[in-house]
Motif scaffolding. Structure first.
Motif, short mmCIF file in Angstrom:
data_model
loop_
_atom_site.label_atom_id
_atom_site.label_comp_id
_atom_site.label_asym_id
_atom_site.label_seq_id
_atom_site.Cartn_x
_atom_site.Cartn_y
_atom_site.Cartn_z
N THR A 230 78.85 35.68 26.50
CA THR A 230 78.12 34.43 26.70
C THR A 230 78.64 33.41 25.69
O THR A 230 78.66 33.69 24.49
CB THR A 230 76.61 34.63 26.50
N ALA B 136 78.52 29.53 39.80
CA ALA B 136 77.59 28.47 39.37
C ALA B 136 76.32 29.05 38.78
O ALA B 136 75.68 28.44 37.90
CB ALA B 136 77.26 27.56 40.56
N ALA B 137 75.92 30.24 39.25
CA ALA B 137 74.71 30.87 38.72
C ALA B 137 74.89 31.31 37.27
O ALA B 137 73.90 31.56 36.56
CB ALA B 137 74.33 32.07 39.58
N ASP B 138 76.13 31.41 36.80
CA ASP B 138 76.41 31.84 35.43
C ASP B 138 76.64 30.67 34.49
O ASP B 138 77.07 30.87 33.34
CB ASP B 138 77.64 32.75 35.42
N VAL B 139 76.36 29.45 34.95
CA VAL B 139 76.54 28.24 34.14
C VAL B 139 75.24 27.47 34.12
O VAL B 139 74.61 27.25 35.16
CB VAL B 139 77.66 27.34 34.71
N ARG B 140 74.82 27.05 32.92
CA ARG B 140 73.62 26.22 32.84
C ARG B 140 73.72 25.27 31.65
O ARG B 140 74.44 25.55 30.68
CB ARG B 140 72.36 27.07 32.73
N SER B 141 73.00 24.17 31.75
CA SER B 141 73.04 23.17 30.69
C SER B 141 72.41 23.72 29.41
O SER B 141 71.45 24.48 29.45
CB SER B 141 72.30 21.90 31.12
N VAL C 96 77.16 23.41 27.45
CA VAL C 96 76.83 24.29 28.57
C VAL C 96 76.92 25.73 28.10
O VAL C 96 77.75 26.07 27.25
CB VAL C 96 77.74 24.06 29.79
N GLN C 97 76.06 26.55 28.66
CA GLN C 97 76.09 27.99 28.39
C GLN C 97 76.73 28.69 29.59
O GLN C 97 76.34 28.47 30.73
CB GLN C 97 74.68 28.54 28.15
#
Length: 239
Positions: free
Chosen positions: A46, A83-88, A117-118
């Protein structure tokens, strides 16, 4: 009055006799705690990466951070990151103040914008190249890199089995030392939540905006993750 005293004495005698009987009926036990540990290499990472920009006005600083963040998101998509593995992560806009001793009081001399972004990277062979590529696309903050497991269930179950085996071994050892025999298992309870601690690398802040992609992939050494289980067991002492 004598009848009441006699009745009270009889009640006390019955209570003491009942307590004594319960004490005699209570099983003799051996209580032990067993621990188990399993070590294995992580299979995911991560990262928290982003952009820090400065401008004379708030809009300029924010626009630069937004443009660089869009480039990072586009790169992640092109690299096949789901996209599910990326978040602000952090989104901040702060004024910068003058520290000059000649000015009267603090004065705003510009603004600083931060946008991160994480990202969960499920292919560790991709990690070093991905970090270098993102820096080349404009990222100048690397706030966190941690290594973990996509599914620790099987490894945790193995650690639990080892903990039970260790508890049984200890119970047999204590029983032999005390010249008694181990009886049935009366209870089993797990101590703690059966989780593991991710491996964290030291956070890094890249001071200057990258003008070109680094020529080398970022070297990473994930190491191993330790999964620990602790089991409390109570055994009867066989008569």
């Amino acid at each position: 009055m004598r009848a009441l005293i006699a009745l009270s004495l009889l009640t006390v005698t019955l209570i003491l006799a009942g307590a004594s009987a319960r004490a005699q009926d209570a099983p003799r036990t051996i209580t032990v705690t067993g621990t188990g540990e399993v070590s294995l290499a992580p299979d995911m990472a991560t990262i928290v990466i982003g952009i820090q920009s400065e401008g004379e006005d708030a809009a300029t600083a924010l626009d630069e951070a937004s443009a660089a963040t869009l480039a990072i998101l586009s790169r992640l998509d092109a690299e096949g990151i789901d996209a599910a593995d990326v978040r602000s992560g952090a989104v901040r806009l702060q004024p910068r103040y003058s520290n000059s001793v000649l000015s009267s009081g603090q004065q705003i001399i510009g603004y600083r914008a931060v946008n991160t972004v994480q990202v969960e990277v499920l292919d560790l062979d991709q990690l070093g190249r991905l970090l270098s590529t993102l820096v080349g696309d404009g990222a100048n903050r690397l706030d966190r890199v941690s290594f973990g497991l996509q599914d620790p269930t099987a490894a945790m179950d193995e650690a639990r089995s080892l903990a039970v085996a260790e508890a049984i071994r200890r119970a047999a050892l204590y029983a032999q030392a005390a010249d008694v025999a181990v009886g049935d298992v009366l209870s089993i309870s797990e101590q703690g939540g059966g989780s593991y601690r991710a491996l964290h690398a030291e956070p890094v802040v890249i001071a200057e905006m990258a003008q070109s992609a680094p020529s080398l992939d970022v070297p990473v050494a994930p190491g191993e993750i330790d999964l620990n289980a602790s089991i409390n067991m109570v055994f009867a002492i066989a008569e």
